[in-house]
Design an enzyme around this catalytic site. Structure first.
Site, PDB file in Angstrom:
ATOM      1  N   SER A  64       9.253  -3.657   4.053  1.00 17.20           N
ATOM      2  CA  SER A  64       8.819  -3.207   2.733  1.00 17.20           C
ATOM      3  C   SER A  64       9.367  -1.799   2.477  1.00 17.20           C
ATOM      4  O   SER A  64       9.185  -0.907   3.308  1.00 17.20           O
ATOM      5  CB  SER A  64       7.286  -3.174   2.672  1.00 17.20           C
ATOM      6  OG  SER A  64       6.880  -2.632   1.446  1.00 17.20           O
ATOM      7  N   LYS A  81      11.469  -6.394   0.774  1.00 17.42           N
ATOM      8  CA  LYS A  81      10.448  -6.228  -0.275  1.00 17.42           C
ATOM      9  C   LYS A  81      10.642  -4.855  -0.891  1.00 17.42           C
ATOM     10  O   LYS A  81      10.701  -3.851  -0.174  1.00 17.42           O
ATOM     11  CB  LYS A  81       9.063  -6.351   0.347  1.00 17.42           C
ATOM     12  CG  LYS A  81       7.896  -5.851  -0.483  1.00 17.42           C
ATOM     13  CD  LYS A  81       6.587  -6.321   0.112  1.00 17.42           C
ATOM     14  CE  LYS A  81       5.480  -5.314  -0.045  1.00 17.42           C
ATOM     15  NZ  LYS A  81       4.195  -5.809   0.495  1.00 17.42           N
ATOM     16  N   LYS A 106       9.301  -2.159  -4.068  1.00 17.46           N
ATOM     17  CA  LYS A 106       8.209  -1.858  -4.988  1.00 17.46           C
ATOM     18  C   LYS A 106       8.759  -1.793  -6.407  1.00 17.46           C
ATOM     19  O   LYS A 106       9.871  -1.298  -6.621  1.00 17.46           O
ATOM     20  CB  LYS A 106       7.597  -0.497  -4.625  1.00 17.46           C
ATOM     21  CG  LYS A 106       6.980  -0.463  -3.251  1.00 17.46           C
ATOM     22  CD  LYS A 106       5.779  -1.336  -3.211  1.00 17.46           C
ATOM     23  CE  LYS A 106       5.215  -1.420  -1.812  1.00 17.46           C
ATOM     24  NZ  LYS A 106       4.008  -2.253  -1.794  1.00 17.46           N
ATOM     25  N   ASP A 162       6.960  -6.100  -5.138  1.00 18.86           N
ATOM     26  CA  ASP A 162       5.517  -5.850  -5.067  1.00 18.86           C
ATOM     27  C   ASP A 162       5.172  -4.812  -6.130  1.00 18.86           C
ATOM     28  O   ASP A 162       5.682  -3.703  -6.102  1.00 18.86           O
ATOM     29  CB  ASP A 162       5.137  -5.324  -3.680  1.00 18.86           C
ATOM     30  CG  ASP A 162       3.621  -5.172  -3.525  1.00 18.86           C
ATOM     31  OD1 ASP A 162       3.183  -4.812  -2.418  1.00 18.86           O
ATOM     32  OD2 ASP A 162       2.886  -5.427  -4.498  1.00 18.86           O
ATOM     33  N   GLU A 187       4.739  -9.950  -6.069  1.00 17.47           N
ATOM     34  CA  GLU A 187       3.437  -9.698  -5.434  1.00 17.47           C
ATOM     35  C   GLU A 187       2.568  -8.853  -6.343  1.00 17.47           C
ATOM     36  O   GLU A 187       2.993  -7.801  -6.842  1.00 17.47           O
ATOM     37  CB  GLU A 187       3.648  -8.985  -4.096  1.00 17.47           C
ATOM     38  CG  GLU A 187       2.402  -8.796  -3.267  1.00 17.47           C
ATOM     39  CD  GLU A 187       2.670  -8.055  -1.960  1.00 17.47           C
ATOM     40  OE1 GLU A 187       3.830  -7.811  -1.615  1.00 17.47           O
ATOM     41  OE2 GLU A 187       1.686  -7.707  -1.292  1.00 17.47           O
ATOM     42  N   ASP A 218      -2.166 -10.184  -3.301  1.00 22.41           N
ATOM     43  CA  ASP A 218      -2.505  -9.279  -2.190  1.00 22.41           C
ATOM     44  C   ASP A 218      -3.892  -8.716  -2.494  1.00 22.41           C
ATOM     45  O   ASP A 218      -4.901  -9.273  -2.101  1.00 22.41           O
ATOM     46  CB  ASP A 218      -1.410  -8.188  -2.103  1.00 22.41           C
ATOM     47  CG  ASP A 218      -1.723  -7.056  -1.137  1.00 22.41           C
ATOM     48  OD1 ASP A 218      -0.843  -6.207  -0.911  1.00 22.41           O
ATOM     49  OD2 ASP A 218      -2.854  -6.984  -0.622  1.00 22.41           O
ATOM     50  N   LYS A 234      -3.879  -9.727   4.571  1.00 21.78           N
ATOM     51  CA  LYS A 234      -3.999  -8.460   5.296  1.00 21.78           C
ATOM     52  C   LYS A 234      -5.370  -8.477   5.975  1.00 21.78           C
ATOM     53  O   LYS A 234      -6.406  -8.623   5.307  1.00 21.78           O
ATOM     54  CB  LYS A 234      -3.925  -7.268   4.346  1.00 21.78           C
ATOM     55  CG  LYS A 234      -2.526  -7.051   3.757  1.00 21.78           C
ATOM     56  CD  LYS A 234      -2.502  -5.804   2.885  1.00 21.78           C
ATOM     57  CE  LYS A 234      -1.110  -5.552   2.353  1.00 21.78           C
ATOM     58  NZ  LYS A 234      -1.072  -4.374   1.452  1.00 21.78           N
ATOM     59  N   GLY A 266       1.365  -5.583   5.363  1.00 20.56           N
ATOM     60  CA  GLY A 266       1.206  -4.400   6.207  1.00 20.56           C
ATOM     61  C   GLY A 266       0.471  -3.296   5.463  1.00 20.56           C
ATOM     62  O   GLY A 266       0.470  -3.258   4.241  1.00 20.56           O
TER      63      GLY A 266
HETATM   64  O1  LIG Z   1       5.254  -1.517   6.011  1.00 25.97           O
HETATM   65  C1  LIG Z   1       4.108  -1.828   5.680  1.00 25.97           C
HETATM   66  O2  LIG Z   1       3.102  -1.657   6.387  1.00 25.97           O
HETATM   67  C2  LIG Z   1       3.897  -2.415   4.290  1.00 25.97           C
HETATM   68  C3  LIG Z   1       3.693  -1.299   3.337  1.00 25.97           C
HETATM   69  C4  LIG Z   1       3.368  -1.849   1.982  1.00 25.97           C
HETATM   70  O3  LIG Z   1       4.176  -2.509   1.368  1.00 25.97           O
HETATM   71  C5  LIG Z   1       2.093  -1.569   1.424  1.00 25.97           C
HETATM   72  C6  LIG Z   1       1.186  -0.868   2.138  1.00 25.97           C
HETATM   73  C7  LIG Z   1      -0.064  -0.526   1.567  1.00 25.97           C
HETATM   74  C8  LIG Z   1      -0.312  -0.778   0.284  1.00 25.97           C
HETATM   75  C9  LIG Z   1       0.794  -1.072  -0.559  1.00 25.97           C
HETATM   76  O4  LIG Z   1       1.450   0.103  -0.849  1.00 25.97           O
HETATM   77  C10 LIG Z   1       1.815  -1.995   0.052  1.00 25.97           C
HETATM   78  C11 LIG Z   1       1.379  -3.427  -0.156  1.00 25.97           C
HETATM   79  O5  LIG Z   1       0.717  -3.668  -1.161  1.00 25.97           O
HETATM   80  O6  LIG Z   1       1.745  -4.324   0.606  1.00 25.97           O
HETATM   81 MG   LIG Z   2       1.123  -5.609  -1.663  1.00 24.24          MG
END
Ligand SMILES: O=C(O)CCC(=O)C1=CC=C[C@@H](O)[C@@H]1C(=O)O
Ligand SMILES: [Mg+2]
Length: 369
Positions: free
Chosen positions: A136, A162, A164, A189, A214, A239, A263, A291
């Site tokens: 991500s 992934k 943002k 996402d 997402e 999510d 998660k 994550g």
């Molecule tokens: O590398 C990782 O742990 C994933 C990070 C990530 O995409 C996210 C972490 C926490 C909240 C969000 O910002 C986003 C998510 O929504 O998945």
């Molecule tokens: Mg997410």
């Protein structure tokens, strides 16, 4: 088993780079590390994924510490735990606060697996000894910066990228990515950055053959997501909207999504994660493991969960080295060509680096049960 002691540690670990999403930027990660001990002195480890500000959900490190100290630990006192599934039942009287519950419950799962002499992934019913993972990437200052980061991780072999998105950083960014990487497994996402009236803009993403979009809409919505899923070619993945088995059941019934990001912390623990996994499997809805920028203990729990059979899409469990100069586990989580070898030692399968834990610990408190 009966828990004898619970140790809470407030850790601070410096991230290699800031991670920016539509709701903010995370730089230094502070979190609660949980150690539970049984009467024989064996330890199980869990990690709270609550941030220090209530931007991903309503929980924070401080609310977690308060909930664990003042409500969850008192509920555990004197309780006989025959299986980690008992923990969710013990915590039933407490509303929400899933990340606080999950941190304790995960530590109990680790302890249980160690007492049984089995890897956590097997205790969970996992079948796979390797897992495919993606990565991500946060919002960058320029598209050129983003393309360079994508190139690096594609070359490292991550199975899915992934990125943002948010209004103003979406369609044109995706067009540029697809121009450079026409064939990679690519997803977006939005972290709830869009509204129902943004549907025309979201529909423009259909041209990029994304594996999913997402959480485009509000973090407590499954109704409007059902409206846009009917209009979008691209699968919607939820999510933040999915806090429990019941949320997942209703979302599938409404057609709010075609994929779910599980998660562990968001849904209250491994037991609930398994329930959601099994429900989605029954309905042919694929899941993947999201994550929360975990340190090694949380990352290890994600690895174990991802071995369950319906985790058929690459998750966000990247290597420890993605975020950390030094992790709190040995060996660290490593990724080769987008694949993690699942450790088969008892419990989470990684040892705790107690020196590193000590180095990163700002505060610690021991609770006798
Ligand atoms: O590398 C990782 O742990 C994933 C990070 C990530 O995409 C996210 C972490 C926490 C909240 C969000 O910002 C986003 C998510 O929504 O998945
Ligand atoms: Mg997410």
């Amino acid at each position: 088993m009966k828990l004898k002691e619970i140790i809470l540690r407030h850790l601070q670990m410096k991230m290699k780079f800031p991670f920016t999403t539509s709701f903010g930027t995370i730089q230094d990660k502070e979190f609660i590390l949980v150690e539970v001990k049984d009467e024989e002195g064996r330890s199980g480890w869990g990690e709270s994924v609550a941030f220090t500000s209530p931007t991903y959900n309503e929980e924070t490190l401080k609310t977690n510490w308060h909930m664990i100290e003042d409500f969850l630990i008192p509920l555990l006192k004197g309780k006989e735990i025959t299986h980690p599934d008992d923990v969710s039942a013990i915590f039933e009287p407490i509303r929400k606060n899933n990340m606080a519950k999950s941190a304790i419950e995960g530590a109990v799962w680790d302890l249980y697996a160690k007492r049984e002499g089995v890897p956590l992934y097997q205790a969970l019913g996992g079948e796979n000894t390797t897992i495919d993972v993606g990565i991500s990437i946060g919002i960058q200052d320029t598209v050129e910066d983003l393309l360079a980061i994508i190139k690096k991780h594609v070359e490292e072999g991550y199975k899915r990228i992934k990125v943002k998105i948010k209004p103003g950083w979406d369609v044109e960014v995706m067009r540029e990515i697809r121009r450079s990487f026409p064939d990679i497994q690519l997803m977006a996402d939005a972290n709830s950055a869009y509204r129902l009236e943004d549907l025309p803009q979201l529909k423009k993403l259909d041209e990029f053959n994304l594996t999913m979009i997402e959480q485009p809409l509000a973090s407590d919505d499954i109704v409007d997501h059902a409206v846009i899923q009917k209009e979008l070619k691209t699968p919607v993945c939820l999510d933040e909207s999915i806090h429990s088995y019941e949320d997942a059941r209703k979302a599938l019934q409404l057609g709010s999504c075609k994929i779910i990001n599980i998660k562990i912390g968001r849904v209250g623990g491994l037991t609930e994660s398994k329930r959601i996994h099994d429900l989605c499997k029954e309905h042919n809805i694929p899941v993947w493991c999201g994550g929360m920028i975990e340190a090694g203990v949380g990352r290890a729990h994600n690895v174990a969960l991802t071995t369950l059979s319906n985790f058929t899409l690459p998750g966000d469990t990247a290597a420890s080295s993605r975020y950390w100069e030094q992790d709190i586990i040995t060996p660290e989580v490593t990724v080769q060509d987008g694949v993690i070898q699942v450790p088969d030692k008892p419990g989470i399968g990684y040892d705790i680096d107690l020196e590193a834990v000590k180095k990163f610990t700002l505060k610690e408190k021991v609770y006798s049960l």
